[in-house]
Motif scaffolding. Structure first.
Motif, short mmCIF file in Angstrom:
data_model
loop_
_atom_site.label_atom_id
_atom_site.label_comp_id
_atom_site.label_asym_id
_atom_site.label_seq_id
_atom_site.Cartn_x
_atom_site.Cartn_y
_atom_site.Cartn_z
N LEU A 109 0.90 -1.20 -0.11
CA LEU A 109 -0.06 -0.10 -0.07
C LEU A 109 0.91 1.27 0.05
N SER A 110 1.84 1.05 0.76
CA SER A 110 2.99 2.38 0.76
C SER A 110 3.60 2.57 -0.48
N TRP A 111 3.78 1.47 -1.09
CA TRP A 111 4.41 1.49 -2.53
C TRP A 111 3.57 2.20 -3.46
N LEU A 112 2.31 1.76 -3.49
CA LEU A 112 1.11 2.28 -4.29
C LEU A 112 1.07 3.84 -4.05
N ALA A 113 1.16 4.19 -2.75
CA ALA A 113 0.95 5.59 -2.43
C ALA A 113 2.21 6.48 -3.03
N TRP A 114 3.19 5.92 -2.89
CA TRP A 114 4.67 6.57 -3.51
C TRP A 114 4.38 6.90 -4.83
N ARG A 115 3.85 5.65 -5.66
CA ARG A 115 3.45 5.95 -7.01
C ARG A 115 2.37 6.60 -7.52
N GLY A 116 1.31 7.15 -6.43
CA GLY A 116 0.45 7.61 -6.89
C GLY A 116 -0.68 6.71 -7.30
N ARG A 117 -0.74 5.51 -6.84
CA ARG A 117 -1.65 4.58 -7.71
C ARG A 117 -2.72 4.09 -6.63
N VAL A 118 -2.67 4.56 -5.49
CA VAL A 118 -3.95 4.22 -4.55
C VAL A 118 -5.28 4.59 -5.08
N LEU A 129 -8.43 9.14 -8.55
CA LEU A 129 -7.83 8.23 -9.62
C LEU A 129 -8.72 7.36 -10.35
N LEU A 130 -9.73 7.05 -9.68
CA LEU A 130 -10.94 6.17 -10.21
C LEU A 130 -11.78 7.04 -11.21
N PRO A 152 6.01 18.09 3.83
CA PRO A 152 5.91 18.24 2.51
C PRO A 152 4.52 18.14 2.04
N ALA A 153 4.62 18.39 0.62
CA ALA A 153 3.28 18.49 -0.06
C ALA A 153 2.83 17.33 -0.76
N THR A 154 3.72 16.16 -0.78
CA THR A 154 3.39 14.92 -1.41
C THR A 154 3.92 13.78 -0.43
N VAL A 155 3.34 12.68 -0.84
CA VAL A 155 3.62 11.32 -0.05
C VAL A 155 5.24 11.20 -0.43
N ASP A 156 5.39 11.56 -1.81
CA ASP A 156 6.90 11.34 -2.25
C ASP A 156 7.87 12.04 -1.16
N GLY A 157 7.42 13.33 -1.08
CA GLY A 157 8.28 14.27 -0.23
C GLY A 157 8.35 13.80 1.14
N VAL A 158 7.48 13.20 1.52
CA VAL A 158 7.33 12.60 3.31
C VAL A 158 8.41 11.49 3.08
N LEU A 159 8.34 10.62 2.24
CA LEU A 159 9.39 9.59 2.05
C LEU A 159 10.70 9.95 1.88
N LEU A 160 10.93 10.91 1.28
CA LEU A 160 12.12 11.36 0.97
C LEU A 160 12.95 12.07 2.15
N LEU A 168 -14.01 18.49 2.58
CA LEU A 168 -13.77 19.91 2.10
C LEU A 168 -13.19 19.69 0.72
N GLU A 169 -12.11 18.88 0.34
CA GLU A 169 -11.39 18.55 -0.70
C GLU A 169 -11.70 17.44 -1.61
N THR A 170 -11.23 17.42 -2.67
CA THR A 170 -11.59 16.07 -3.27
C THR A 170 -10.48 14.96 -2.84
N GLU A 171 -11.07 13.93 -3.00
CA GLU A 171 -10.09 12.86 -2.09
C GLU A 171 -8.94 12.33 -3.36
N SER A 172 -7.89 12.77 -3.26
CA SER A 172 -6.64 12.51 -4.03
C SER A 172 -5.58 11.52 -3.02
N VAL A 173 -4.57 10.85 -3.65
CA VAL A 173 -3.60 10.35 -2.97
C VAL A 173 -2.89 11.22 -1.88
N ASP A 174 -2.50 12.20 -2.25
CA ASP A 174 -1.85 13.03 -1.33
C ASP A 174 -2.78 13.66 -0.50
N HIS A 175 -3.85 14.10 -0.92
CA HIS A 175 -4.74 14.83 0.33
C HIS A 175 -5.50 13.66 1.21
N ILE A 176 -5.60 12.71 0.95
CA ILE A 176 -6.43 11.86 1.99
C ILE A 176 -5.41 11.10 2.77
#
Length: 239
Positions: free
Chosen positions: A31-40, A45-46, A100-108, A67-75
């Motif tokens: 799941l974390s790998w999918l989040a990093w790739r933006g594929r959750v 995404l759907l 950070p603004a993105t999941v990728d940024g958090v992991l880095l 309040l906001e649209t459900e995206s990977v980085d938002h949720i």
């Protein structure tokens, strides 16, 4: 060739190691790998893949803040409710950050934060436990109609980190309660063992009186002599 690729990609090349080479359960790692790739499979995404109608406005909103649209980085990160839990995780470790603004940024960012070797393996479990726990809570809210409780979510993340560390890390001498409630004390002891200021093995160790003076503020009581003392470490952070 690999060195050239490392120069081009920089720290990004290390993110898979963070996700896959720990002791977290495979489902959480994936799941974390999918989040990093933006594929959750979030609503956005759907809709992008035309698997969900864009006309259903109520389904598009984040189930936490609504309040906001459900995206990977938002949720998983940007939602104001989830951001508070991320911040509490950093306070748990005594670390401050500019989110950070993105999941990728958090992991880095997580990879770039330095800890002693003895505790870095626990540190690297935190983002995986956080991403996994947030997504599970999201599914419970969406599919079961459960209400989100962010205080409870924070405690669940800590317990998961403790359970994964206890079950997967070799020579892990702390209980889950130690990790959840007495993390700073455990990190201090680990640092002292690694530096050689305390010699021996848990739960028994020997150190000098100077070291005792340095840890008295963290522990309740100690049985000391003029020059050397024996520390008997018990569960729940007591000595």
């Amino acid at each position: 060739m690999r060195k050239w690729y490392e120069v081009i990609q920089g720290p990004k090349l290390q993110v898979p190691n963070l996700l896959w080479r720990g002791v977290a359960p495979p489902k959480a790692q994936f799941l974390s790998w999918l989040a990093w790739r933006g594929r959750v499979k979030t609503i956005s995404l759907l809709q992008r893949f035309r698997a969900l109608s864009s006309n259903v406005e109520n389904l598009c909103l984040c189930p936490f803040c609504k309040l906001e649209t459900e995206s990977v980085d938002h949720i998983l990160l940007q939602c104001s409710e989830i951001w508070k839990v991320w911040s509490s995780m950093l306070q748990w470790w005594g670390v401050s950050w500019s989110i950070p603004a993105t999941v990728d940024g958090v992991l880095l960012w997580w990879l770039g934060t330095k800890f002693k070797k003895s505790v870095v393996r626990i540190w690297r479990l935190v983002p995986i436990a956080m991403l996994w726990s947030v997504w599970r809570l999201r599914n419970e809210c969406v599919f079961k109609g459960n209400q989100s409780n962010m205080d409870e979510l924070g405690e669940i993340v800590k317990v998961r980190v403790g359970l994964w560390a206890k079950s997967g890390l070799p020579k892990f001498h702390y209980s889950v309660h130690d990790v959840v409630a007495n993390l700073n004390q455990g990190m201090l002891l680990a640092d002292l063992f690694e530096s050689g200021m305390i010699k021996g093995s848990m739960p028994y160790a020997v150190c000098s009186q100077d070291v005792v003076n340095g840890v008295l503020s963290c522990f309740r009581s100690i049985d000391s002599s003029d020059c050397w003392i024996k520390i008997v470490y018990k569960f729940y952070g007591e000595l």
